[in-house]
Motif scaffolding. Sequence first.
Motif, PDB file in Angstrom:
ATOM      1  N   ASP A 215       5.530   1.833  10.209  1.00  0.00           N
ATOM      2  CA  ASP A 215       4.779   0.602   9.969  1.00  0.00           C
ATOM      3  C   ASP A 215       4.154   0.110  11.273  1.00  0.00           C
ATOM      4  OD1 ASP A 215       3.848  -1.936   9.273  1.00  0.00           O
ATOM      5  OD2 ASP A 215       5.574  -2.384   8.002  1.00  0.00           O
ATOM      6  N   ASN A 216       2.825   0.042  11.308  1.00  0.00           N
ATOM      7  CA  ASN A 216       2.113  -0.444  12.493  1.00  0.00           C
ATOM      8  C   ASN A 216       1.597  -1.862  12.327  1.00  0.00           C
ATOM      9  OD1 ASN A 216       2.340   2.005  13.970  1.00  0.00           O
ATOM     10  ND2 ASN A 216       0.713   2.892  12.718  1.00  0.00           N
ATOM     11  N   THR A 217       1.890  -2.493  11.189  1.00  0.00           N
ATOM     12  CA  THR A 217       1.427  -3.858  10.933  1.00  0.00           C
ATOM     13  C   THR A 217       2.527  -4.872  11.202  1.00  0.00           C
ATOM     14  OG1 THR A 217      -0.127  -3.044   9.273  1.00  0.00           O
ATOM     15  CG2 THR A 217       0.399  -5.392   9.220  1.00  0.00           C
ATOM     16  N   VAL A 218       3.713  -4.614  10.679  1.00  0.00           N
ATOM     17  CA  VAL A 218       4.919  -5.367  11.034  1.00  0.00           C
ATOM     18  C   VAL A 218       5.904  -4.324  11.547  1.00  0.00           C
ATOM     19  CG1 VAL A 218       6.754  -6.908  10.255  1.00  0.00           C
ATOM     20  CG2 VAL A 218       4.477  -7.070   9.220  1.00  0.00           C
ATOM     21  N   SER A 245      15.612   2.375   5.079  1.00  0.00           N
ATOM     22  CA  SER A 245      14.271   2.671   5.569  1.00  0.00           C
ATOM     23  C   SER A 245      13.754   3.929   4.894  1.00  0.00           C
ATOM     24  CB  SER A 245      14.273   2.848   7.090  1.00  0.00           C
ATOM     25  OG  SER A 245      15.126   3.924   7.464  1.00  0.00           O
ATOM     26  N   THR A 246      12.446   4.114   4.989  1.00  0.00           N
ATOM     27  CA  THR A 246      11.801   5.313   4.478  1.00  0.00           C
ATOM     28  C   THR A 246      11.071   5.973   5.637  1.00  0.00           C
ATOM     29  OG1 THR A 246      11.520   4.310   2.289  1.00  0.00           O
ATOM     30  CG2 THR A 246      10.179   6.251   2.792  1.00  0.00           C
ATOM     31  N   LYS A 247      11.503   7.160   5.997  1.00  0.00           N
ATOM     32  CA  LYS A 247      10.925   7.850   7.144  1.00  0.00           C
ATOM     33  C   LYS A 247       9.457   8.178   6.900  1.00  0.00           C
ATOM     34  CE  LYS A 247      11.738  11.689  10.323  1.00  0.00           C
ATOM     35  NZ  LYS A 247      12.609  12.860  10.634  1.00  0.00           N
ATOM     36  N   GLY A 248       8.619   7.780   7.866  1.00  0.00           N
ATOM     37  CA  GLY A 248       7.193   8.085   7.792  1.00  0.00           C
ATOM     38  C   GLY A 248       6.380   7.118   6.957  1.00  0.00           C
ATOM     39  N   ALA A 249       7.041   6.149   6.316  1.00  0.00           N
ATOM     40  CA  ALA A 249       6.303   5.186   5.483  1.00  0.00           C
ATOM     41  C   ALA A 249       5.621   4.150   6.353  1.00  0.00           C
ATOM     42  CB  ALA A 249       7.245   4.505   4.503  1.00  0.00           C
ATOM     43  N   GLY A 250       4.398   3.794   5.985  1.00  0.00           N
ATOM     44  CA  GLY A 250       3.643   2.784   6.710  1.00  0.00           C
ATOM     45  C   GLY A 250       3.820   1.410   6.086  1.00  0.00           C
ATOM     46  N   HIS A 251       2.754   0.593   6.162  1.00  0.00           N
ATOM     47  CA  HIS A 251       2.851  -0.786   5.690  1.00  0.00           C
ATOM     48  C   HIS A 251       2.489  -0.854   4.208  1.00  0.00           C
ATOM     49  CE1 HIS A 251       3.470  -4.974   6.556  1.00  0.00           C
ATOM     50  NE2 HIS A 251       2.329  -5.288   5.981  1.00  0.00           N
ATOM     51  N   LYS A 252       3.337  -0.259   3.407  1.00  0.00           N
ATOM     52  CA  LYS A 252       3.180  -0.290   1.955  1.00  0.00           C
ATOM     53  C   LYS A 252       4.545  -0.069   1.329  1.00  0.00           C
ATOM     54  CE  LYS A 252       0.635   1.696  -1.935  1.00  0.00           C
ATOM     55  NZ  LYS A 252      -0.373   2.703  -2.369  1.00  0.00           N
ATOM     56  N   VAL A 253       4.888  -0.891   0.362  1.00  0.00           N
ATOM     57  CA  VAL A 253       6.195  -0.773  -0.274  1.00  0.00           C
ATOM     58  C   VAL A 253       6.128   0.285  -1.375  1.00  0.00           C
ATOM     59  CG1 VAL A 253       8.001  -1.965  -1.571  1.00  0.00           C
ATOM     60  CG2 VAL A 253       6.753  -3.175   0.226  1.00  0.00           C
ATOM     61  N   PRO A 254       6.880   1.372  -1.256  1.00  0.00           N
ATOM     62  CA  PRO A 254       6.905   2.367  -2.333  1.00  0.00           C
ATOM     63  C   PRO A 254       7.530   1.777  -3.598  1.00  0.00           C
ATOM     64  CG  PRO A 254       7.922   3.217  -0.304  1.00  0.00           C
ATOM     65  CD  PRO A 254       7.755   1.741  -0.132  1.00  0.00           C
ATOM     66  N   TYR A 255       7.145   2.328  -4.724  1.00  0.00           N
ATOM     67  CA  TYR A 255       7.707   1.854  -5.992  1.00  0.00           C
ATOM     68  C   TYR A 255       9.230   1.935  -5.981  1.00  0.00           C
ATOM     69  CZ  TYR A 255       9.116   1.857 -10.878  1.00  0.00           C
ATOM     70  OH  TYR A 255       9.770   1.598 -12.065  1.00  0.00           O
ATOM     71  N   GLU A 256       9.767   3.003  -5.408  1.00  0.00           N
ATOM     72  CA  GLU A 256      11.213   3.178  -5.370  1.00  0.00           C
ATOM     73  C   GLU A 256      11.898   2.038  -4.626  1.00  0.00           C
ATOM     74  OE1 GLU A 256       9.171   6.909  -6.139  1.00  0.00           O
ATOM     75  OE2 GLU A 256       8.976   5.452  -4.510  1.00  0.00           O
ATOM     76  N   SER A 257      11.232   1.479  -3.636  1.00  0.00           N
ATOM     77  CA  SER A 257      11.814   0.363  -2.888  1.00  0.00           C
ATOM     78  C   SER A 257      11.758  -0.931  -3.692  1.00  0.00           C
ATOM     79  CB  SER A 257      11.097   0.205  -1.544  1.00  0.00           C
ATOM     80  OG  SER A 257      11.307   1.355  -0.741  1.00  0.00           O
ATOM     81  N   SER A 258      10.755  -1.059  -4.558  1.00  0.00           N
ATOM     82  CA  SER A 258      10.724  -2.211  -5.464  1.00  0.00           C
ATOM     83  C   SER A 258      11.882  -2.140  -6.453  1.00  0.00           C
ATOM     84  CB  SER A 258       9.390  -2.262  -6.219  1.00  0.00           C
ATOM     85  OG  SER A 258       8.321  -2.521  -5.336  1.00  0.00           O
ATOM     86  N   VAL A 259      12.158  -0.936  -6.940  1.00  0.00           N
ATOM     87  CA  VAL A 259      13.297  -0.745  -7.836  1.00  0.00           C
ATOM     88  C   VAL A 259      14.600  -1.045  -7.092  1.00  0.00           C
ATOM     89  CG1 VAL A 259      14.576   0.939  -9.215  1.00  0.00           C
ATOM     90  CG2 VAL A 259      12.064   0.941  -9.245  1.00  0.00           C
TER      91      VAL A 259
END
Length: 269
Positions: A215-218, A245-259
């Motif tokens: 994440d480069n935004t926050v 955490s999710t390795k390599g994930a940027g500033h976007k919440v994956p659906y799995e993290s919403s679940v």
Amino acid sequence: MKTFVTYFHKRKEEKKMIVVKHVVVAEIPLLEMVESDIDHQKLPTVLFYHGWGSCKESAMVNGYELAKQGFRAVLPEAYLHGERKEGTLNEEAYMEFWQVVAHSIEEFPTLTDYYISKGLTDPNRIGVTGLSMGGITTCALLTQYPSIKTAVCLMGSPAPVLFSRWLLNSSWAEGLNIDEANYQAELEQLKPIDLSLQPEKIAGRYLHFWHGTADNTVPYQPTLDFYERVINEQPEAAKHVSFTSTKGAGHKVPYESSVEMATFFAKRL
């Protein structure tokens, strides 16, 4: 109040209908998502705060996952966003970012009092969550309202003073004309809502963080640093704090993290 769309899902082999209502509380527009067959019951309630430059509708997948778990999901429209927009948000609106957060903090009891007074919210089972700016708001709310029982911060920051300093030294702020005196005064105003400066206010409540490592935004690392510090230095206050955490994930919440967020509330609220 206007009910304008429905979703279906299956739970316990039964087909359930989730209603989505457009509600205005004290001039604050919001979406309310709840299973139709328990709509009029007193329910555990979770407020979900959207991110900067977005709107309440963008958070509907999160509201849907919360409603599937039997919660009343309340998705407020942030100040200067969506239906409350007064102009175009852009980089020059940096100073307005914290005004938006401040409005959400101030408006929180207005929203919860409304639902409690209607007999629709259990006052002992209120949670908060949000992504990005909404995650920052979530952590800030914990410094002000002991009534919050459970919280989830999605790619936000528990340290607004540190985050504000980072912003002003990032490429995002290049070319902005920031008055140093005003900036220092603003940092002082952020201290009362800075959870990292008063981690004892977690007070044993359930608090979960999710953050993408790229994440480069926050930035990811300061949030991880906070988590590691509080569980070591404030073991009693932070005994129910967790982090994924999710390795390599940027500033976007994956659906799995919403679940994951909704499942956390199902277990902890």
